[in-house]
Design an enzyme around this catalytic site. Structure first.
Site, PDB file in Angstrom:
ATOM      1  N   HIS A 179       1.698 -24.666  29.272  1.00  0.00           N
ATOM      2  CA  HIS A 179       2.282 -25.705  28.432  1.00  0.00           C
ATOM      3  C   HIS A 179       1.563 -27.026  28.541  1.00  0.00           C
ATOM      4  CE1 HIS A 179       6.079 -23.091  28.586  1.00  0.00           C
ATOM      5  NE2 HIS A 179       5.304 -22.777  27.586  1.00  0.00           N
ATOM      6  N   CYS A 236      -0.130 -22.875   8.041  1.00  0.00           N
ATOM      7  CA  CYS A 236      -0.109 -23.815   9.162  1.00  0.00           C
ATOM      8  C   CYS A 236      -0.625 -23.192  10.464  1.00  0.00           C
ATOM      9  CB  CYS A 236       1.284 -24.392   9.363  1.00  0.00           C
ATOM     10  SG  CYS A 236       2.535 -23.159   9.739  1.00  0.00           S
TER      11      CYS A 236
HETATM   12  C1  PEP Z   1       1.654 -19.381  13.636  1.00  0.00           C
HETATM   13  O1  PEP Z   1       2.216 -18.422  14.152  1.00  0.00           O
HETATM   14  O2  PEP Z   1       0.617 -19.297  12.966  1.00  0.00           O
HETATM   15  C2  PEP Z   1       2.212 -20.741  13.797  1.00  0.00           C
HETATM   16  C3  PEP Z   1       1.742 -21.755  13.110  1.00  0.00           C
HETATM   17  O3  PEP Z   1       3.201 -20.940  14.701  1.00  0.00           O
HETATM   18  P1  PEP Z   1       3.003 -20.907  16.304  1.00  0.00           P
HETATM   19  O4  PEP Z   1       1.513 -21.014  16.557  1.00  0.00           O
HETATM   20  O5  PEP Z   1       3.756 -22.064  16.815  1.00  0.00           O
HETATM   21  O6  PEP Z   1       3.568 -19.575  16.656  1.00  0.00           O
END
Ligand code: PEP
Ligand code: MG
Length: 736
Positions: free
Chosen positions: A353, A666
């Site tokens: 983290h 994203c």
């Molecule tokens: C993903 O899974 O691509 C995402 C943007 O969320 P995280 O990386 O937080 O799982």
């Protein structure tokens, strides 16, 4: 006995003569046939420097490489070892020159000073006899006295435990970038001046005073208003306060004083024991509790003995690289500022983290660097190479020149991207793309202006939860979300509801041990089973929103029904707020993340049901290819630019358009220039990425004709299977 030993060691004669007398005294006192001292030399090689009982010819001629033989093993693990039959241990390395075949038993302890291994102290017996716990403890106490004297003795061949030359340590890449600066230790080493007490009563009194002082100071901080300003966290301090009064712990320190040690040496002894135990504990919760004991011991030690930290590093306002064995995310935040240039860790995995915070601060980080704490002194020059997960300790001229070059090349690049800050991302043929950033901490938000992001396309709400031990209530959440919205001004923010579970285990939560955490009880699944959590989050978002438009996004949606259930929960909160609040957000859009393959199968319905869709390509790739995104051998095994993955992405973009849901991406791929271009070519007009990626992605979009690229990609996707990366690269190179 301790005093006698100290007098022998500090007495007259050459250092060698004194070492020789020392081994005689110890062998005699412990009734052992053999006592030997091995001293650590440059390169962490261990050299036999004195022995009683082994062949004297072997002195200064017998060496163990790091980790080699029982002696190397003890130095490496920093743990005592006691064996009834040494030869049976897998690490045993037979050296005929010692004549040690006559001895069956073996007991050794590391000789440590200020966390650094100076050597190893060994006793051996002819008989098969394993030392008792008490005997090992006295051996460790003797090793402390030895360490004190060794550190001040100048032995032929240089100071023990010291390797002042340049050194390169390889580890794990945690966050990219390079940085140069002086080493600053997260936990300054404490130097214990005297180990052997003259008068135990005086030591007991010193301990009592130091404990009282520590208790009072913890109480004061707890009561002070400036708690968070001082960088301290209430729940951590509360734990410390309890530990600091733990009678078992204090009793063990008192016993150590009774055995002849000074107060600081006694605290150090108990601390060493805790550490040895920590090494053996697998349970995460217990490890954390033991780590709390370690922290409290350090606080107490600082009251009893001066720190080694060089003042100029601490107070001089010079750029520094933080050096730590391991570190929590909240602790790193305490150092955030202009002068923190990089972080190097002896432990820590790529998904730790603390890495999330380091990424937010955009400082290079390398982890899992073996013997880092041993090798680095405060004030040493360090170069962190986050790209390759390595650190140069006391770099030579060549390494320095090379890294200065790489640093200035990066700075030039940054300046180029900074110049694009105010330019909208419009392709050569007029396609307008909204480039937003991913965030999870308040410090991220400050980057909005620096990089010219148009908004926050993904705010990971679990990250502020990760840096706390307690679950924030509605008020605390409201305050946090309000500060984010305020910093974003009129730029949109998409809040993602809690994506806990998987690799993101929250302190405040009891997570079951699951066979497959990534497929486990996480994210929206928790929110639907425990609606209070989701409702409180949504409530806080509505409260924080004022009259602004809100965007709320739910992670890990596997079925349309799940999404509908989440929306129903949001609606309950909207109704609740309408009866209680004077003002409501202008609009509340509810979106779904597309990151579970089953959502792909229902994408048309999902696009109808949701106000917007955002592709979590990190998880989508992991689940589609069944390849752990955090695993060293699996993370980069499959290419998001493979024809079939691109087909899936196109399918989502098309469904979004048809269903009237805005679509964006994203995941990490949105932040890599070639992948980002492919996404725009597939129809995405909104991308969210880490702040540092905005510049490079924008530059790529500005110089590309998207229509032409789109034709090329659609054609290639039909004609090929597997990765299109090389084709795309050649195409983009041909089209400059
Ligand atoms: C993903 O899974 O691509 C995402 C943007 O969320 P995280 O990386 O937080 O799982
Ligand atoms: Mg995800």
């Amino acid at each position: 006995m301790l005093r006698r030993l100290r007098d022998v060691m500090a007495g007259i004669g050459t250092p060698q003569q004194r070492l020789d007398s020392t081994v005689q005294v110890i062998a005699h006192e412990l009734g052992a046939e053999v006592c030997s001292i091995y001293v650590q030399r440059p390169g962490r090689v261990l050299e036999l420097c004195a022995t009683q009982g082994l062949n004297p010819e072997a002195v200064h001629r017998l060496f163990f490489q790091p980790g080699e033989g029982l002696v190397g093993h003890i130095a490496e693990t920093r743990l005592p070892l006691t064996l009834a039959e040494a030869q049976k241990h897998p690490k045993f390395a037979y050296r005929p020159e010692t004549g040690e075949e006559a001895f069956q038993s073996f007991a050794g302890v590391p000789i440590r000073r200020s966390d650094r291994v100076l050597g190893v102290l060994v006793v051996q017996h002819v008989s098969m006899r394993e030392l008792t716990e008490e005997e090992v403890e006295s051996l460790e106490t003797l090793a402390m006295v030895l360490a004190e004297v060794l550190a001040t003795m100048s032995l032929p061949g240089g100071d023990p435990g010291r390797d002042r030359g340049p050194l390169l340590i390889h580890g794990l890449r945690i966050h990219e970038g390079v940085a140069i600066g002086k080493a600053r230790l997260h936990q300054p080493r404490v130097v214990i001046g005297g180990v052997v007490a003259e008068d135990p009563a005086v030591e007991h009194e010193q301990l009592r005073a130091a404990l009282a002082d520590m208790h009072a100071s913890l109480d004061r901080v707890m009561e002070s208003e400036a708690l968070s300003a001082a960088g301290e966290h209430r729940d951590v301090l509360e734990t410390y306060r309890l530990i600091a009064r733990d009678t078992g712990w204090i009793g063990r320190i008192r016993d150590a004083i009774d055995s002849g040690l000074t107060a600081p040496a006694a605290v150090q002894r108990v601390r060493d024991d805790t550490r040895s135990r920590m090494a053996a504990v697998k349970d995460e919760y217990l490890r954390e509790r033991l780590a709390d004991f370690e922290d409290v011991a350090l606080r107490l030690l600082r009251r009893l003995a001066p720190g080694e930290e060089v003042l100029e590093v601490d107070g001089g306002g010079e750029p520094f690289i933080l050096v730590a064995r391991s570190m929590g995310p909240a602790e790193l935040l305490d150092y955030a500022g202009d002068q923190l240039k990089g972080l190097v860790l002896e432990e820590a995995s790529a998904t730790a983290h603390v890495g999330i915070v380091a990424r937010a601060l955009d400082i290079p980080v390398a982890g899992r660097l073996a013997h880092l704490i041993d090798e680095v002194d405060p004030g040493d020059l360090l170069i962190v190479d986050g790209d390759h997960g390595q650190v140069f300790v006391r770099p030579g001229d060549d390494a320095r020149a090379q890294f200065r070059e790489s640093l200035s090349a990066r700075e030039a690049l940054r300046a180029r991207y900074a110049a694009l800050r105010g330019t909208p991302a419009v392709s050569r043929d007029g396609a307008r793309v909204s480039l937003q950033m991913n965030a999870g901490l308040l410090v991220d938000v400050t980057q909005l202006d620096t990089v010219g992001a148009e908004g926050i396309g993904l705010y990971r709400t679990e990250i502020p939860f990760l840096v706390r031990r307690e679950y924030p209530d509605v008020e605390a959440q409201t305050e946090l979300y309000r500060r984010i919205l305020d910093s974003a001004g009129d730029r949109p923010v998409t809040f993602r509801t809690l994506d806990a579970g998987g690799d993101k285990r929250l302190h405040a939560f009891v997570h079951d041990v699951e066979e497959n955490p990534a497929l486990g009880w996480r994210a929206l699944r928790i929110g639907l089973d425990q609606p209070a959590i989701l409702r409180q989050q949504v409530r806080a978002m509505i409260h924080a929103g004022g009259t602004r438009s809100l965007k709320i996004m739910v992670p890990m949606v596997a079925t349309v029904e799940e999404f509908r259930a989440a929306r129903a929960i949001v609606n309950l909160e909207i109704e609740r707020a309408q009866t209680r609040l004077d003002e409501m957000p202008a609009s509340i859009a509810v979106g779904a993340m597309v990151e579970v393959p089953s959502a792909l199968l229902a994408i048309d319905e999902l696009a109808e049901a949701a106000d917007f869709l955002s592709v979590g390509s990190n998880d989508l790739l992991q689940f589609l290819f069944a390849a752990d995104r955090a695993g060293a051998r699996t993370a980069n095994r499959y290419d998001p630019l493979s024809a079939h993955f691109l087909q899936a992405l196109k399918r989502i973009a098309d469904a979004g358009r048809a269903g009237g849901a805005e679509v964006s991406v994203c995941g990490e791929m949105a932040g890599r220039p070639i992948e980002a271009l492919a996404l725009v070519a597939l129809g995405y007009r909104s991308l969210s990425m880490s702040a540092v990626s905005i510049g490079p992605v924008k530059e790529a979009i500005l110089s590309t004709d998207i229509n032409a690229l789109s034709e090329f990609i659609l054609y290639s996707m039909k004609k090929n299977t597997g990765s299109l990366r090389n084709r795309l690269k050649s195409y983009l190179a041909d089209h400059r």
